[in-house]
Write a protein that holds these residues in place. Structure first.
Motif, PDB file in Angstrom:
ATOM      1  N   ASN A   1      37.866  33.949  40.131  1.00 19.31           N
ATOM      2  CA  ASN A   1      39.112  34.713  40.017  1.00 19.31           C
ATOM      3  C   ASN A   1      39.683  34.739  38.605  1.00 19.31           C
ATOM      4  O   ASN A   1      40.761  35.285  38.384  1.00 19.31           O
ATOM      5  CB  ASN A   1      40.164  34.159  40.981  1.00 19.31           C
ATOM      6  CG  ASN A   1      39.798  34.394  42.433  1.00 19.31           C
ATOM      7  OD1 ASN A   1      39.115  35.366  42.764  1.00 19.31           O
ATOM      8  ND2 ASN A   1      40.229  33.497  43.314  1.00 19.31           N
TER       9      ASN A   1
ATOM     10  N   LYS B   1      40.549  36.075  35.244  1.00 17.37           N
ATOM     11  CA  LYS B   1      40.647  37.423  34.671  1.00 17.37           C
ATOM     12  C   LYS B   1      41.174  37.406  33.239  1.00 17.37           C
ATOM     13  O   LYS B   1      40.760  38.210  32.412  1.00 17.37           O
ATOM     14  CB  LYS B   1      41.566  38.294  35.526  1.00 17.37           C
ATOM     15  CG  LYS B   1      41.125  38.464  36.975  1.00 17.37           C
ATOM     16  CD  LYS B   1      39.782  39.183  37.068  1.00 17.37           C
ATOM     17  CE  LYS B   1      39.366  39.370  38.529  1.00 17.37           C
ATOM     18  NZ  LYS B   1      38.029  39.992  38.645  1.00 17.37           N
TER      19      LYS B   1
ATOM     20  N   GLY C   1      44.648  34.521  36.618  1.00 15.53           N
ATOM     21  CA  GLY C   1      44.125  35.637  37.377  1.00 15.53           C
ATOM     22  C   GLY C   1      44.548  36.937  36.717  1.00 15.53           C
ATOM     23  O   GLY C   1      44.738  36.992  35.505  1.00 15.53           O
ATOM     24  N   ASP C   2      44.753  37.977  37.500  1.00 10.87           N
ATOM     25  CA  ASP C   2      45.157  39.271  36.956  1.00 10.87           C
ATOM     26  C   ASP C   2      46.659  39.264  36.689  1.00 10.87           C
ATOM     27  O   ASP C   2      47.465  39.211  37.617  1.00 10.87           O
ATOM     28  CB  ASP C   2      44.805  40.386  37.938  1.00 10.87           C
ATOM     29  CG  ASP C   2      45.016  41.774  37.336  1.00 10.87           C
ATOM     30  OD1 ASP C   2      45.513  41.864  36.198  1.00 10.87           O
ATOM     31  OD2 ASP C   2      44.704  42.757  38.018  1.00 10.87           O
TER      32      ASP C   2
END
Length: 233
Positions: free
Chosen positions: A90, A92, A135-136
């Motif tokens: 996960n 990013k 993460g994003d």
């Protein structure tokens, strides 16, 4: 009676100073934001603006978040020797922040910050770099997206890289046992931290060095955001 009047006058003067100094600091911060430093990037998107970074702002601090592609992780190869979960599926973005060692390493929650850490941050302290595996974060609240050309992006990476102590020797080492949140790691940094050169000034200098229009002095998150709205977007 004269002693009481003298004491009252001293108290009033002290109160005025306590109010006037922070007000003057904030005024100077916004004045510094209004004076341009560096060159503004193009405002229209196009093929030349092939890279995007995200600034993550809080009340006191700003991080630079960069997409964690293979080239970026290779540039910062020493991160693989840290406790950061860079192999997590996960992953990013990788976030980079610079700050006071005494203050930054205890600021996971504002209630955890001690008067001693604040005093050291104000008067002068050794800096650290904090790196966070993320993460994003491209659409999180209180974020600012900045588009860059490839040369600007590479310059930005080099300026961040050079902020780590001993980078030129290939001996960047994590500060063991220090964390203020999940998936982070601290490293010794170059420079000197004090009230006139806090974390947001570092962000402004890095952006300006990469050709992004910022203010000449941006010590607060708010002044940094204002400078970008005036000169960089």
């Amino acid at each position: 009676m004269r002693i009481l009047r003298s004491l009252a006058k001293t108290i009033v003067v002290g109160i005025v100073i306590l109010i006037a100094v922070p007000v003057a600091y904030v005024f100077a911060a916004f004045a510094g934001a209004a004076i341009p430093s560096g060159s503004s990037i193009p405002t229209k998107r196009g093929p030349e603006l092939s890279r995007e970074i995200v600034l993550l702002t809080t009340l006191l601090h700003t991080d630079i978040a960069i997409k964690a592609d293979d080239a970026v992780l290779e540039k910062f190869d020493f991160l693989w020797r840290s406790t950061l979960p860079l192999a997590h599926p996960n992953l990013k973005y990788v976030g980079f922040g610079w700050g006071s060692r005494a203050f930054y390493t205890s600021a996971g929650n504002y209630t955890d910050i001690t008067p001693g850490a604040v005093f050291k941050a104000v008067t002068g302290d050794d800096p650290v770099m904090r790196v966070v595996a993320m993460g994003d974060v491209s659409n999180v609240e209180d974020s600012i997206k900045i588009s860059l050309t490839e040369p600007q992006f590479q310059t930005l990476l080099s300026l961040i890289y050079s902020s780590f102590k001993n980078h030129q020797l290939g001996k960047v080492s994590q500060l063991e046992g220090i964390s203020i949140g999940p998936n982070d790691a601290f490293f010794p940094a170059n420079g000197h931290f004090d009230i006139f050169r806090p974390c947001n000034v570092w962000v402004g200098e890095v952006l300006s060095g990469a050709g992004v229009g910022t203010g000449i002095w941006t010590p607060t998150s708010q002044s940094l955001e204002l400078s970008l709205s005036l000169h960089g977007q």
